[in-house]
Design an enzyme around this catalytic site. Structure first.
Site, PDB file in Angstrom:
ATOM      1  N   HIS A 243     -46.723 -49.704   3.020  1.00  0.00           N
ATOM      2  CA  HIS A 243     -45.399 -49.726   3.726  1.00  0.00           C
ATOM      3  C   HIS A 243     -45.650 -49.013   4.990  1.00  0.00           C
ATOM      4  CE1 HIS A 243     -41.385 -47.719   3.962  1.00  0.00           C
ATOM      5  NE2 HIS A 243     -40.991 -48.669   3.028  1.00  0.00           N
ATOM      6  N   GLU A 296     -40.680 -52.790  -3.188  1.00  0.00           N
ATOM      7  CA  GLU A 296     -40.378 -54.424  -3.536  1.00  0.00           C
ATOM      8  C   GLU A 296     -41.011 -54.856  -4.666  1.00  0.00           C
ATOM      9  OE1 GLU A 296     -41.068 -53.454  -0.549  1.00  0.00           O
ATOM     10  OE2 GLU A 296     -39.163 -53.631   0.867  1.00  0.00           O
TER      11      GLU A 296
END
Length: 358
Positions: A243, A296
């Site tokens: 991330h 995700e």
């Protein structure tokens, strides 16, 4: 590191509250009590119906946007549909209206997004749109309009928790785009169209379906280690991991892992094992470089478990994030100063006279 919406933990909100309550928090700055919650849910449910002008145009929009078989089709169509909605509803520049009017436009647009997305998806497959119901929650109604069947409570709650976990997340690309446009004084629809355009990029909104592609590419448990080792040694990106902000485990991913595990089954067990082996092998091959699942990875799994097709993963993300975009637009509009960064020229040479043409 934790993700907050105003003064509350996003994960705790997803675990204890409904989507409409969190929407109220972002729109008005406070969590509603029971009476306010019911009133807000009824108010926003009444805004789900589309104007006749927009409904009539959707078949052409779906056909032109290549909705069928496209990962971005419904999202592409929504850019046009949001513009039509803003015109049909008479949205005015945020510069020219007060806070209440801006908030009203934001609620109208946000409530309409699930209706637009599901209608475009179904039209692209030769199906009639399903009219929204005002007796279902935001999440349950979204699934109902998508499939034509009322979802069971576990599916509706799982999608609701996913939607809450992704309503907002700092100054990401789409949110920043919305705020830049709002700073020009443009109307709410224009701000949201710009945000959708940013979200449509595969590096922003396309990751949930690509994370499932990782599971599909690995295929079976015996292929996990060799597949991961090959990717790590080649320096390839493993979709669903890492991330831009988090250097530790994304708390939203941890929560969605728990949601997926409530469904159970081989697919969930496989995903958990892939996560474990990625972290273990990375620690071995790239010591000191931590890499954890992002939101995700398990978001895609949860949406798959709830019956959503992959081409609707990013649009579903948009159905949540539109509330965050809208809150940012309303907030930005309070400041009448335009966002205008200064660029630093790094080209060749200092300014010189323009040569005469020989």
């Amino acid at each position: 590191m934790r993700q907050d919406y105003r003064q509350y933990s996003a994960v705790e909100l997803a675990q204890t509250r409904g989507f409409e309550d969190v929407w109220h928090l972002l729109a008005y700055g406070e969590l509603p009590d029971a009476e306010q919650s019911a009133a807000f849910a009824a108010e926003t449910a009444a805004l789900r119906l589309l104007p006749d002008e927009v409904r009539a145009a959707l078949p052409a929009v779906a056909a032109a946007s290549g909705t069928s078989g496209s990962l971005s089709g419904p999202l592409s169509g929504m850019r046009t549909a949001l513009s039509l909605l803003g015109a049909a509803k008479g949205f005015r520049p945020v510069y020219d209206i007060d806070t209440d009017a801006r908030r009203r436009d934001a609620l109208v647009a946000s409530a309409a997004v699930p209706t637009l997305l599901t209608a475009l998806y179904r039209l692209g497959r030769g199906l009639d749109p399903v009219e929204p119901r005002d007796d279902l929650s935001y999440a349950a109604n979204y699934l109902y309009m998508l499939t034509g069947s009322e979802p069971d409570k576990q599916q509706a709650r799982a999608i609701e928790q996913y939607l809450i976990s992704t309503i907002d997340h700092g100054f990401n690309a789409s949110t920043f785009t919305a705020r830049v446009i709002a700073s020009t004084g443009a109307d709410v629809a224009a701000c949201l169209v710009g945000a959708v355009g940013a979200l449509s990029g595969p590096l922003h909104g396309g990751a949930p379906s690509r994370a499932l592609d990782t599971l599909d590419a690995i295929g079976t448990p015996d292929r996990i280690d060799p597949w991961i080792r090959a990717r790590v040694l080649a320096g390839d990106r493993i979709m669903g991991f890492g991330h831009a902000i988090y250097r530790t485990e994304d708390p939203r991913s941890r929560m969605l892992r728990e949601v997926a595990q409530q469904f159970g089954g081989p697919r969930v067990e496989f995903a958990v094992e892939v996560e474990r082996r990625v972290e273990t092998i990375l620690a071995e091959l790239k010591p000191g470089r931590e890499l954890h699942t992002n939101v995700e990875f398990y978001a895609g799994l949860v949406m798959e478990l709830c019956g959503l097709p992959r081409e609707m993963f990013t649009p579903t993300f948009a159905a949540a994030r539109v509330v965050g975009w809208s809150a940012n637009v309303v907030e930005q509009a309070e400041d009448s100063k335009i966002i205008r960064p200064v660029a630093r020229y790094v080209g060749v040479g200092a300014p010189v006279a323009v040569p005469l043409m020989s």
